[in-house]
Design an enzyme around this catalytic site. Structure first.
Site, mmCIF file in Angstrom:
data_model
loop_
_atom_site.group_PDB
_atom_site.id
_atom_site.type_symbol
_atom_site.label_atom_id
_atom_site.label_comp_id
_atom_site.label_asym_id
_atom_site.label_seq_id
_atom_site.Cartn_x
_atom_site.Cartn_y
_atom_site.Cartn_z
ATOM 1 N N ARG A 49 0.816 -1.211 0.000
ATOM 2 C CA ARG A 49 0.000 0.000 0.000
ATOM 3 C C ARG A 49 0.851 1.263 0.000
ATOM 4 O O ARG A 49 0.561 2.207 -0.726
ATOM 5 C CB ARG A 49 -0.937 0.014 1.219
ATOM 6 C CG ARG A 49 -2.175 -0.866 1.070
ATOM 7 C CD ARG A 49 -1.865 -2.342 0.993
ATOM 8 N NE ARG A 49 -1.149 -2.795 2.189
ATOM 9 C CZ ARG A 49 -0.399 -3.903 2.234
ATOM 10 N NH1 ARG A 49 -0.216 -4.639 1.160
ATOM 11 N NH2 ARG A 49 0.205 -4.265 3.358
ATOM 12 N N CYS A 86 -5.394 -2.760 8.544
ATOM 13 C CA CYS A 86 -4.248 -2.175 7.847
ATOM 14 C C CYS A 86 -4.506 -0.684 7.757
ATOM 15 O O CYS A 86 -5.453 -0.260 7.082
ATOM 16 C CB CYS A 86 -4.082 -2.774 6.454
ATOM 17 S SG CYS A 86 -2.864 -1.915 5.426
ATOM 18 N N THR A 88 -2.670 1.833 6.399
ATOM 19 C CA THR A 88 -2.363 2.493 5.134
ATOM 20 C C THR A 88 -3.460 2.271 4.104
ATOM 21 O O THR A 88 -3.739 3.156 3.284
ATOM 22 C CB THR A 88 -1.005 2.000 4.590
ATOM 23 O OG1 THR A 88 -0.031 2.035 5.637
ATOM 24 C CG2 THR A 88 -0.527 2.877 3.448
ATOM 25 N N THR A 128 3.356 4.146 8.669
ATOM 26 C CA THR A 128 4.195 4.040 7.477
ATOM 27 C C THR A 128 4.347 5.407 6.811
ATOM 28 O O THR A 128 3.562 6.327 7.052
ATOM 29 C CB THR A 128 3.590 3.077 6.449
ATOM 30 O OG1 THR A 128 2.329 3.604 6.002
ATOM 31 C CG2 THR A 128 3.391 1.682 7.039
ATOM 32 N N LYS A 168 7.555 -7.289 9.342
ATOM 33 C CA LYS A 168 7.189 -7.890 8.059
ATOM 34 C C LYS A 168 8.208 -8.934 7.611
ATOM 35 O O LYS A 168 7.862 -9.893 6.907
ATOM 36 C CB LYS A 168 7.028 -6.808 6.986
ATOM 37 C CG LYS A 168 5.710 -6.037 7.087
ATOM 38 C CD LYS A 168 5.541 -5.097 5.911
ATOM 39 C CE LYS A 168 4.214 -4.342 5.965
ATOM 40 N NZ LYS A 168 3.038 -5.190 5.773
ATOM 41 N N CYS A 197 0.062 1.635 12.732
ATOM 42 C CA CYS A 197 0.409 0.615 11.741
ATOM 43 C C CYS A 197 0.217 -0.727 12.420
ATOM 44 O O CYS A 197 0.665 -0.925 13.559
ATOM 45 C CB CYS A 197 1.856 0.772 11.257
ATOM 46 S SG CYS A 197 2.366 -0.551 10.130
#
Length: 230
Positions: A49, A86, A88, A128, A168, A197
């Site tokens: 994203r 999520c 973003t 992010t 991640k 986030c």
């Protein structure tokens, strides 16, 4: 009761797993049958994203189309409300909501309402680059009368490293990175911090954080349980 929660996840998979655990933890249930009926769609092939938002119009459109297809799939399968763990991706969700007949819970707006009710006025936003640069939190918080503060460039690099290089990537998170980020927010006079986030929610699930922090994904889980009458 026929409420069914649709979880549009996979962004990333560990965050989706943590979100569902949050839902379970917040449900007043004494048997299997008293838990929230849920359908989890973990779309791990969703394009990044942040990369899409900061990239081309074609890249942004690809993410939008995939989110819309996933939301419609959840709707067709009988979900009555959708949660998207999520942050973003919320850049795209108002547009997705226009094309879907069931409500999509908005994690950022729900977090803004909660902080406003607590009298918070200067939260630091840990998110992010895509979330920060599109001012998703800044806009929603301003509408609630709250001044959102973003990390300095040096601290923001540490935020991105925690998200991408640690969580991640499936690696152990470095608490020293977060300690430096926390010092940055304190130096800017923040009266609280927001984990904006879902990878940071994963970090918080493994490392004890002070009450200074509000986890936006935990707020979303609370609202999802309430929306399903549990």
């Amino acid at each position: 009761m026929n409420e069914r929660l649709g979880i549009l996840g996979g962004m990333g998979p560990q965050a989706t797993n943590t979100f569902y655990q949050f839902v379970i933890d917040r449900t007043d249930a004494r048997s299997d049958q008293e838990h929230v009926n849920a359908l989890i769609l973990s779309d791990c092939q969703m394009p990044d994203r942040t990369g899409a938002i900061l990239g081309s119009e074609e890249a942004r459109e690809a993410v939008y189309r995939r989110l819309l297809a996933d939301a419609k799939l959840l709707e067709r399968e009988g979900c009555t409300v959708i949660a998207v763990p999520c942050n973003t991706s919320h850049f795209f969700l108002d547009r997705v909501q226009e094309q879907v007949g069931i409500p999509i819970l908005h994690m950022i707006r729900e977090t803004a309402r909660l902080l406003a009710s607590q009298g918070r006025r200067r939260p630091g936003i840990l998110a992010t680059d895509g979330t920060i640069q599109t001012e998703l939190y800044q806009t929603e918080f301003s509408a609630a009368g709250i001044q959102a503060v973003i990390p300095t460039p040096e601290a923001q690099k540490l935020v991105m490293s925690l998200i991408y290089d640690d969580v991640k990537a499936g690696r152990d998170c470095d608490p020293e990175k977060f300690a430096a980020i926390h010092r940055d927010l304190e130096a800017q006079g923040c009266d609280c911090g927001v984990l904006a986030c879902t990878e940071l929610s994963v970090f918080a699930d493994k490392h004890h954080l002070p009450p200074f922090y509000t986890d936006a994904m935990a707020v979303l889980a609370e609202r999802a349980v309430q929306a399903c009458g549990k």
